[in-house]
Design a protein around this motif. Structure first.
Motif, PDB file in Angstrom:
ATOM      1  N   HIS A 149       1.017  -1.208   0.106  1.00 35.90           N
ATOM      2  CA  HIS A 149      -0.104  -0.005  -0.324  1.00 35.90           C
ATOM      3  C   HIS A 149       0.974   1.267  -0.170  1.00 35.90           C
ATOM      4  CE1 HIS A 149      -3.335   2.442   2.219  1.00 35.90           C
ATOM      5  NE2 HIS A 149      -3.092   2.708   0.837  1.00 35.90           N
ATOM      6  N   PHE A 150       0.857   2.042  -0.895  1.00 39.89           N
ATOM      7  CA  PHE A 150       1.797   3.226  -1.223  1.00 39.89           C
ATOM      8  C   PHE A 150       0.872   4.129  -0.425  1.00 39.89           C
ATOM      9  CE2 PHE A 150       2.630   7.322  -2.718  1.00 39.89           C
ATOM     10  CZ  PHE A 150       4.124   7.365  -2.744  1.00 39.89           C
ATOM     11  N   LYS A 151       1.625   4.946   0.565  1.00 40.56           N
ATOM     12  CA  LYS A 151       0.986   5.927   1.366  1.00 40.56           C
ATOM     13  C   LYS A 151       2.157   6.555   2.413  1.00 40.56           C
ATOM     14  CE  LYS A 151       1.334   2.287   4.279  1.00 40.56           C
ATOM     15  NZ  LYS A 151       2.228   1.019   3.729  1.00 40.56           N
ATOM     16  N   GLY A 152       1.580   7.390   3.403  1.00 44.17           N
ATOM     17  CA  GLY A 152       2.801   8.251   4.106  1.00 44.17           C
ATOM     18  C   GLY A 152       3.159   7.199   5.109  1.00 44.17           C
ATOM     19  N   HIS A 153       4.228   7.808   5.961  1.00 45.57           N
ATOM     20  CA  HIS A 153       4.726   6.991   7.102  1.00 45.57           C
ATOM     21  C   HIS A 153       5.494   8.074   8.055  1.00 45.57           C
ATOM     22  CE1 HIS A 153       7.133   4.179   9.683  1.00 45.57           C
ATOM     23  NE2 HIS A 153       6.287   3.400   9.527  1.00 45.57           N
ATOM     24  N   ASN A 273       2.344  -2.231  -6.261  1.00 45.19           N
ATOM     25  CA  ASN A 273       1.918  -1.117  -5.271  1.00 45.19           C
ATOM     26  C   ASN A 273       0.721  -0.357  -5.574  1.00 45.19           C
ATOM     27  OD1 ASN A 273       4.600  -1.341  -4.282  1.00 45.19           O
ATOM     28  ND2 ASN A 273       5.013   0.904  -4.577  1.00 45.19           N
ATOM     29  N   PHE A 274      -0.209  -0.359  -4.548  1.00 48.64           N
ATOM     30  CA  PHE A 274      -1.485   0.037  -4.712  1.00 48.64           C
ATOM     31  C   PHE A 274      -1.685   1.597  -4.066  1.00 48.64           C
ATOM     32  CE2 PHE A 274      -2.017  -4.435  -4.601  1.00 48.64           C
ATOM     33  CZ  PHE A 274      -3.021  -4.824  -5.345  1.00 48.64           C
ATOM     34  N   ALA A 275      -1.652   2.482  -5.189  1.00 47.04           N
ATOM     35  CA  ALA A 275      -1.724   3.893  -4.794  1.00 47.04           C
ATOM     36  C   ALA A 275      -2.887   4.542  -4.525  1.00 47.04           C
ATOM     37  CB  ALA A 275      -0.940   4.740  -5.692  1.00 47.04           C
ATOM     38  N   LEU A 276      -3.548   3.785  -3.491  1.00 48.15           N
ATOM     39  CA  LEU A 276      -5.340   4.207  -3.293  1.00 48.15           C
ATOM     40  C   LEU A 276      -5.279   4.368  -1.877  1.00 48.15           C
ATOM     41  CD1 LEU A 276      -6.566   1.244  -2.456  1.00 48.15           C
ATOM     42  CD2 LEU A 276      -6.649   0.947  -4.832  1.00 48.15           C
ATOM     43  N   ASN A 277      -6.395   5.105  -1.349  1.00 41.27           N
ATOM     44  CA  ASN A 277      -6.495   5.476   0.052  1.00 41.27           C
ATOM     45  C   ASN A 277      -5.139   5.910   0.422  1.00 41.27           C
ATOM     46  OD1 ASN A 277      -9.399   4.795   0.391  1.00 41.27           O
ATOM     47  ND2 ASN A 277      -8.667   2.476   0.662  1.00 41.27           N
ATOM     48  N   ILE A 278      -4.654   6.789  -0.164  1.00 40.27           N
ATOM     49  CA  ILE A 278      -3.115   7.209   0.099  1.00 40.27           C
ATOM     50  C   ILE A 278      -3.347   8.173   1.483  1.00 40.27           C
ATOM     51  CG2 ILE A 278      -1.257   8.393  -0.690  1.00 40.27           C
ATOM     52  CD1 ILE A 278      -2.204   7.620  -3.565  1.00 40.27           C
ATOM     53  N   THR A 279      -2.877   7.693   2.682  1.00 39.78           N
ATOM     54  CA  THR A 279      -3.243   8.423   3.866  1.00 39.78           C
ATOM     55  C   THR A 279      -1.920   9.076   4.184  1.00 39.78           C
ATOM     56  OG1 THR A 279      -2.966   6.294   4.871  1.00 39.78           O
ATOM     57  CG2 THR A 279      -5.009   7.234   4.570  1.00 39.78           C
ATOM     58  N   LYS A 280      -1.459   9.783   5.102  1.00 37.52           N
ATOM     59  CA  LYS A 280      -0.425  10.387   5.858  1.00 37.52           C
ATOM     60  C   LYS A 280       0.309   9.570   6.540  1.00 37.52           C
ATOM     61  CE  LYS A 280       1.074  14.376   8.542  1.00 37.52           C
ATOM     62  NZ  LYS A 280       0.765  15.642   9.446  1.00 37.52           N
TER      63      LYS A 280
END
Length: 346
Positions: A149-153, A273-280
């Motif tokens: 899941h591509f997102k922030g960290h 990689n799933f670039a969806l529901n991209i959260t902080k």
């Protein structure tokens, strides 16, 4: 230069649309790339922390499961234990949470044993680590479909394939080494002298008696004692370790990159990689989060650095430049992949 296959998604794409896109990308990849598929391919996933709402749901993987099933390829959902407490700390509770979150289509396997104690020391001889502690079943797998899941960290800046290969593939000892870089100690007032840690230590670093202690000259920081102690008498907390975890961002990302290299070197993994529901924040955070970007799409490659670079660039083009892009150049320096890629839209 690596090929990265890209399938755009509309805003708020349905699970059916995501599932179909994932299958289409995988089919195109297998048609065009010189890749062979094993008879058994585990799916490395993240089950989501309890109360998290934006982790990747199993419905998104339906097309992938059909693709594998039609080709007679066996599979399972595979994950590792976490270092902190909670439902994902040990195998049985972790599996129960996975089932609660809907991961019932395949067997659920925890790759590092009942408490995160089963690992393989993979030699790397890099700047931060001479070897990396990778969960045993993942270290033994020649090919894994790494679903990220591509997102922030909070610490890494962003998470994708490299984060999955590092924290996601590491045993508890490996996670401890990346996060804190400290060696454990015995809290004597909690120790019951049961000998569980003594039997698990391969370095002969533990003494049990009137004054239980760990010899840090012998200890390699694998974390097996911390994982196995039934009385929580092993501590990994220290001021230096916490300081490193909270403020050593660049060093932390370099350690992630070195573990990603250890998990991928000599393997034939495939990265989606799933670039969806991209959260902080990360899917490990136990609360609901709102996306900071509209859904972008799916990215697939045989190169973990390239697929993360493509995701980061796509997010930046849409106005969100996540911190931590330096992990890409360091991972390339380690030999984990290439920052140069060709984007092939499907």
């Amino acid at each position: 230069m690596a090929n990265v296959y890209f399938k755009p998604l509309p805003p708020h794409a349905s699970a059916g649309e995501v599932s179909a896109a994932a299958r289409q990308l995988l089919e195109r990849f297998v048609e065009r790339e010189p890749v062979s598929l094993d008879s058994s391919i585990p799916l490395k996933v993240h089950f989501g922390e309890k109360r998290n709402r934006t982790f990747l749901r199993p419905e998104n993987y339906a097309g992938i499961l059909d693709f594998l099933r039609e080709r007679g390829i066996e599979s399972c959902y595979i994950e590792t234990s976490v270092l902190y407490g909670g439902e994902r700390f040990e195998r049985e509770r972790h599996i129960r949470l996975a089932h609660e979150h809907g991961f019932t289509q395949l067997p659920v396997v925890i790759a590092d044993g009942a408490r995160g104690e089963e690992d393989v020391a993979v030699p790397v001889n890099l700047h931060h680590f001479s070897s990396c502690h990778i969960a045993r079943l993942l270290a033994e797998a020649d090919q894994v479909l790494v679903l990220s899941h591509f997102k922030g960290h909070m610490l890494a800046g962003f998470g994708g394939a490299l984060k999955q290969l590092s924290m996601g593939f590491a045993s508890k000892g490996g996670k401890m080494a990346m996060h804190m870089g400290v060696k454990p100690r015995i809290r004597r007032w909690k120790c019951r002298r049961c000998g569980a840690c003594l039997a698990r230590c391969n370095e002969g670093a533990i003494t049990i008696g009137d004054h239980p202690h760990i010899d840090h000259e012998k200890c390699v920081g694998c974390g097996a004692c911390f994982s196995i102690c039934p009385h929580h008498a092993i501590s990994i907390l220290s001021f230096g370790g916490l300081w490193n975890a909270l403020f050593g961002g660049r060093f932390f990302r370099e350690k992630l990159a070195e573990y990603a290299f250890a998990s991928s070197c000599g393997k034939r993994h495939i990265y989606l990689n799933f670039a969806l529901n991209i959260t902080k924040g990360c899917d490990c955070e136990p609360h609901a989060m709102k996306p900071v970007l509209p859904d972008i799409g799916l990215f697939l490659s045989s190169d973990p650095v390239a697929v993360d670079a493509a995701c980061w660039d796509a997010a930046a083009q849409r106005g969100r430049k996540f911190r931590g892009r330096d992990i890409l150049s360091y991972a390339e320096k380690c030999g984990a992949g290439s920052t140069c890629y060709e984007l092939i839209e499907c």
